[in-house]
Design a protein around this motif. Structure first.
Motif, PDB file in Angstrom:
ATOM      1  N   HIS A  42      67.117  35.815  10.209  1.00 22.31           N
ATOM      2  CA  HIS A  42      65.568  35.726  10.105  1.00 22.31           C
ATOM      3  C   HIS A  42      65.237  34.305  10.739  1.00 22.31           C
ATOM      4  N   GLU A  45      63.939  31.391   8.661  1.00 17.27           N
ATOM      5  CA  GLU A  45      64.393  30.889   7.440  1.00 17.27           C
ATOM      6  C   GLU A  45      65.150  29.685   7.738  1.00 17.27           C
ATOM      7  N   ARG A  94      60.765  37.285  11.188  1.00 16.24           N
ATOM      8  CA  ARG A  94      61.679  38.016  10.358  1.00 16.24           C
ATOM      9  C   ARG A  94      61.709  39.559  11.146  1.00 16.24           C
ATOM     10  N   HIS A 171      70.634  33.010   5.109  1.00 14.66           N
ATOM     11  CA  HIS A 171      69.165  33.290   4.945  1.00 14.66           C
ATOM     12  C   HIS A 171      68.394  32.234   4.086  1.00 14.66           C
ATOM     13  N   CYS A 172      67.198  32.425   3.964  1.00 15.62           N
ATOM     14  CA  CYS A 172      66.760  32.075   2.617  1.00 15.62           C
ATOM     15  C   CYS A 172      65.713  33.098   2.323  1.00 15.62           C
TER      16      CYS A 172
END
Ligand SMILES: [Zn+2]
Length: 380
Positions: A42, A45, A94, A171-172
């Motif tokens: 993503h 992120e 995303r 990710h985050c």
């Protein structure tokens, strides 16, 4: 020194453009122990890309001392497509804007792709079966139909991950505390990693329903073991985790350096890098079923004002936020209370406080599976 850098040009780019994936390789190419770590699938992120920079520094230093024993591949930005997606000055990483959906969904089902061709080829030795299955996975990925840039990107990344013992997809979340997604086969094996990262939640699911990157490489193994019970197949052959490095705004060199050291210690524990790691910190959470994690959704459009902070323990029925409708004033319709549906810890919130009906507002990590949590367990 073993460090090398490989550049892969994505196929299918529009005329006049070119995208490049960069892969950092460390350690002997034919080593048995293999790890694959990628950042920011993503693309928005960003903490993950900063952690990857710090990890590369640690690995280069280890390499200079001939301390890299396994094969380690690091992809410091896994999504060059998403990195260029700016709309009116806002970065949107995303979803694939041309139409490919969420970048972390619909990864190839390797179990489906190789199950039939394994019939009659497996034997009595677990390690031989593991190697055979990995070869079949690699071959399946290599022969995937590739037309678009997105399909080529997915093929390149899957090819790296499918024969690794350790896959870390960095990710985050939106606004969040550190947490991990794992399959049940890898708990408690993931305890030290979770402790070192100071995770506040470890969410377990054998199939979260979205075809996420991490599960594409971990879940085929237990499924194959169940499909071929007469042959030994290690259910845990690929430890694959999604690491949620807090929230989108948590981009900070001090944090990133600490997180990179935690990942580095996992590589040491697994023998990919020499040196005994310092003892893991105390684990801050128990692993819980993803079905027990409430995804609180907004009942309407409006302005969010949270009453609870990240990490706060809430009880079922507690008000976690108010939703304010700016089209009303001074009547009961102007404000709704958003209540928790479970007892648990507030793990995530929304960074941007204007929301639409159905948007996710929060994740609350409970311990009791929730009846509505079936099918797709992830947010879109
Ligand atoms: Zn993500």
């Amino acid at each position: 020194m073993s460090h090398s850098i490989e550049r892969q040009i994505l196929k299918g780019s529009p005329p006049g453009t070119q995208r490049e994936l960069v892969l950092h390789r460390f350690g002997p190419a034919e080593a048995d122990a293999r790890a694959y770590i990628q950042a920011s699938l993503h693309a928005d992120e960003v903490p993950a890309m900063l952690v990857a920079q710090h990890l590369l520094e640690l690995l280069k230093a280890a390499d200079a001392q001939a301390a890299i024993k396994g094969r380690i591949t690091v992809v410091p930005y896994a999504n060059p497509l998403g990195l260029s997606q700016f709309v009116n000055g806002v970065h949107l990483g995303r979803y694939n804007l041309p139409g490919g959906g969420n970048y972390n969904r619909l990864w190839p089902d390797l179990y489906d792709l190789i199950r039939d061709e394994l019939r009659g080829r497996l034997g009595p030795d677990a390690n031989t079966n593991k190697q055979l299955i990995r070869q079949a996975m690699k071959q399946a990925v290599t022969t995937l139909q590739v037309h678009s840039e997105l399909e080529h990107l997915k093929q390149l990344l899957a090819r790296e991950a499918c024969d690794a013992d350790l896959v870390l997809d960095l990710h985050c979340d939106d606004d969040a505390l550190m947490h991990l997604y794992l399959t049940p086969e890898h708990w408690p094996a993931g305890t030290d990693l979770a402790a070192d990262l100071e995770c506040r939640a470890v969410l377990l699911a054998s199939d979260s329903g979205g075809g996420s990157f991490d599960e594409a490489f971990s879940t085929p193994w237990p499924r194959l073991a169940d499909a071929f019970p007469e042959h030994p197949i290690p259910r845990d052959a690929c430890f694959s985790a999604t690491v949620e490095l807090r929230g989108q705004a948590d981009v900070d060199d001090t944090l990133a350096a600490e997180d990179a050291r935690a990942l580095y210690r996992e590589l040491q524990r697994r023998g990919l890098v020499a040196g005994l790691p310092s003892p893991a910190k105390a684990l801050q959470c128990e692993a819980t079923a993803l079905e027990a994690c409430e995804l609180a959704k907004s009942p309407a459009s409006g302005i969010l004002s949270y009453r609870k902070n990240l990490g706060e323990r809430v009880a079922k029925g507690d008000v976690i936020a108010d939703l304010v409708d700016p089209s009303h004033y001074g009547d009961t319709a102007s404000r709704q209370e958003i209540r928790a549906s479970t007892d648990g810890v507030l793990l995530t919130r929304r960074l941007h406080k204007y929301v639409r009906a159905g948007d996710n507002l929060a994740k609350i990590v409970g311990t009791e599976p929730l009846p509505e949590r079936t099918g797709l367990l992830l947010e879109d």
